[in-house]
Write a protein that holds these residues in place. Structure first.
Motif, PDB file in Angstrom:
ATOM      1  N   UNK A 163       0.815  -1.210   0.000  1.00 18.38           N
ATOM      2  CA  UNK A 163       0.000   0.000   0.000  1.00 18.38           C
ATOM      3  C   UNK A 163       0.852   1.266   0.000  1.00 18.38           C
ATOM      4  N   UNK A 164       2.046   1.181   0.589  1.00 17.72           N
ATOM      5  CA  UNK A 164       2.873   2.368   0.758  1.00 17.72           C
ATOM      6  C   UNK A 164       4.227   2.210   0.072  1.00 17.72           C
ATOM      7  N   UNK A 165       4.725   3.316  -0.466  1.00 19.29           N
ATOM      8  CA  UNK A 165       6.075   3.342  -1.033  1.00 19.29           C
ATOM      9  C   UNK A 165       7.103   3.774  -0.003  1.00 19.29           C
ATOM     10  N   UNK A 166       6.667   4.597   0.944  1.00 21.13           N
ATOM     11  CA  UNK A 166       7.529   5.094   2.012  1.00 21.13           C
ATOM     12  C   UNK A 166       6.721   5.047   3.303  1.00 21.13           C
ATOM     13  N   UNK A 167       7.384   4.659   4.400  1.00 25.30           N
ATOM     14  CA  UNK A 167       6.688   4.536   5.675  1.00 25.30           C
ATOM     15  C   UNK A 167       7.477   5.219   6.776  1.00 25.30           C
ATOM     16  N   UNK A 168       6.749   5.770   7.728  1.00 27.82           N
ATOM     17  CA  UNK A 168       7.342   6.273   8.967  1.00 27.82           C
ATOM     18  C   UNK A 168       7.497   5.120   9.942  1.00 27.82           C
ATOM     19  N   UNK A 169       8.718   4.848  10.371  1.00 28.01           N
ATOM     20  CA  UNK A 169       8.962   3.884  11.444  1.00 28.01           C
ATOM     21  C   UNK A 169      10.005   4.486  12.374  1.00 28.01           C
ATOM     22  N   UNK A 170      10.370   3.747  13.415  1.00 27.43           N
ATOM     23  CA  UNK A 170      11.329   4.270  14.369  1.00 27.43           C
ATOM     24  C   UNK A 170      12.389   3.261  14.742  1.00 27.43           C
TER      25      UNK A 170
END
Length: 428
Positions: free
Chosen positions: A78-85
């Motif tokens: 669904x996503x090309x770029x994701x926010x993670x930590x």
């Protein structure tokens, strides 16, 4: 083992509908905080220059974690770029869920703060690039503290901080002594609570990775937290996390707030002062370490374009773009990611919090110690932790509201954690 367990944990979450962006666009999942919201405006220049349309999916922190974990673990696309930590990046990189990042020399990877680089890497390979980094610190109303005749010092004792909160507490005039996280979630109330517990000498797991949540130290820490926030916090604290407390603080309703250093960029009252996080005798782990970072899910058909965007969004040039933007300015640049930011004269002139922020980041201690056998300050760097942390956060919210006693909440947390760790095969 951890790949299997992480997949099992992820697929237990609600699945989202899969999709993919075209080569002319990127779909980016972000947390709905101030810096990410600002980015959507600043990135209009990126679209104008490259022709790449950016489709933003902005989600509350807990929802983001759930949806991104589910989609990435199952290859939903669904996503090309994701926010993670920092909790996810090394584990997901080792599992092959996200792509390694290889930037140009001009990007200057060495300029990224060492703590951020290390926390987002696995075996020396960077798997996520920090958009901003943070520790935690005390942010308090100096005018209210002075009027009440109290002082908050760097690395103060929790008991002195509690006395300061009590002195500033004036609910009849809409001021609450301490605004602290109470909303359930492993990155919400559990994150803040863990720093308190660390400072009381508590730990999540013992040397055999058996949960230690029913210890005397945990009991003392949670009783202190419930007493402090229950008596001197705003009503409904069990629903408050970063965004909710930021709004309260900017409405002049908080005497003190202990939370992410990045909050200082968004505080509007000119009377704010800063201090290093308090402790109850153990300063190691009293302040957390985190970065909200960008990563690329494995197998993304737009990985090349995604990496180009991430290189721009976490670059020195992006910092300058925010600083020179007519709607934002140097007080609103993302911090805690690059050493060079702290050398920019325009930033130094307006960022009164900069020295306190860097001191907090530099003093954060995520490594294993004699007390705790695991990596992480406010989280534990194992795949099972998010599931355990969510349950624990729910139990602590119940203790805060009085629905359960502290002892009952900790016993339930211990039982759940033990069951999860046994099932994962850490011990029999």
């Amino acid at each position: 083992m951890f790949v299997k367990n992480a997949l099992r944990a992820a697929t237990a979450l609600t699945l989202v509908t899969a999709g993919s962006a075209s080569a002319e666009s990127l779909t980016i999942a972000i947390v709905n905080n101030g810096h990410m919201i600002n980015m959507q405006k600043v990135a209009e220049a990126y679209t104008a220059e490259t022709g790449i349309d950016l489709n933003w999916v902005s989600l509350e922190e807990g929802v983001l974690r759930e949806q991104v974990t589910s989609d990435t673990a199952t290859g939903g696309g669904q996503y090309d770029i994701i926010n993670i930590g920092m909790q996810e990046a090394p584990i997901w990189g080792a599992a092959g869920w996200i792509e390694p990042l290889n930037f140009s020399d001009a990007y200057d990877v060495e300029d990224l703060l060492p703590a951020m680089r290390a926390g987002l890497s696995h075996e020396g390979t960077l798997y996520a690039a920090p958009f901003y980094g943070e520790s935690s610190m005390v942010m308090y109303r100096k005018d209210l503290a002075d009027a009440a005749g109290v002082t908050i010092r760097d690395n103060d004792s929790w008991w002195n901080v509690k006395e300061a909160a009590a002195a500033m507490h004036d609910p009849d005039n809409g001021v609450y002594g301490a605004c602290l996280r109470g909303k359930p979630g492993w990155g919400d109330n559990a994150a803040f609570i863990t720093t308190i517990a660390n400072s009381f000498g508590a730990r999540w797991f013992d040397e055999e990775m058996r949960p230690d949540l029913d210890s005397v130290a945990w009991n003392a820490a949670i009783n202190f937290y419930v007493d402090l926030l229950g008596n001197y916090g705003p009503p409904g604290s069990e629903g408050n996390s970063f965004n909710e407390i930021l709004a309260l603080y900017n409405e002049d309703k908080c005497g003190l707030w202990i939370d992410a250093t990045i909050a200082a960029s968004f505080l509007e009252n000119p009377n704010v002062a800063y201090a290093q996080s308090p402790n109850a005798g153990n300063p190691v782990g009293a302040n957390w370490l985190w970065a909200w970072a960008f990563a690329i899910p494995a197998g993304s058909p737009n990985a090349d374009e995604a990496q180009k965007f991430i290189e721009w969004a976490t670059s020195k040039d992006y910092v300058k773009a925010v600083g020179n933007h007519p709607e934002f300015g140097w007080g609103s640049v993302p911090t805690g990611q690059r050493a060079s930011t702290y050398d920019i004269p325009e930033f130094k002139a307006v960022a009164k919090f900069a020295d306190a922020e860097m001191a907090a980041i530099d003093s954060a201690a995520p490594g294993a110690t004699d007390l705790k056998p695991y990596v992480g300050v406010q989280f534990v760097a194992i795949p099972e932790f998010p599931q355990i942390g969510v349950i624990m956060g729910q139990e602590m919210a119940a203790a805060l509201t009085g629905a359960k006693t502290v002892e009952e909440a900790l016993a339930a947390s211990q039982e759940a954690a033990d069951s999860i760790m046994r099932e994962a095969g850490y011990y029999e």
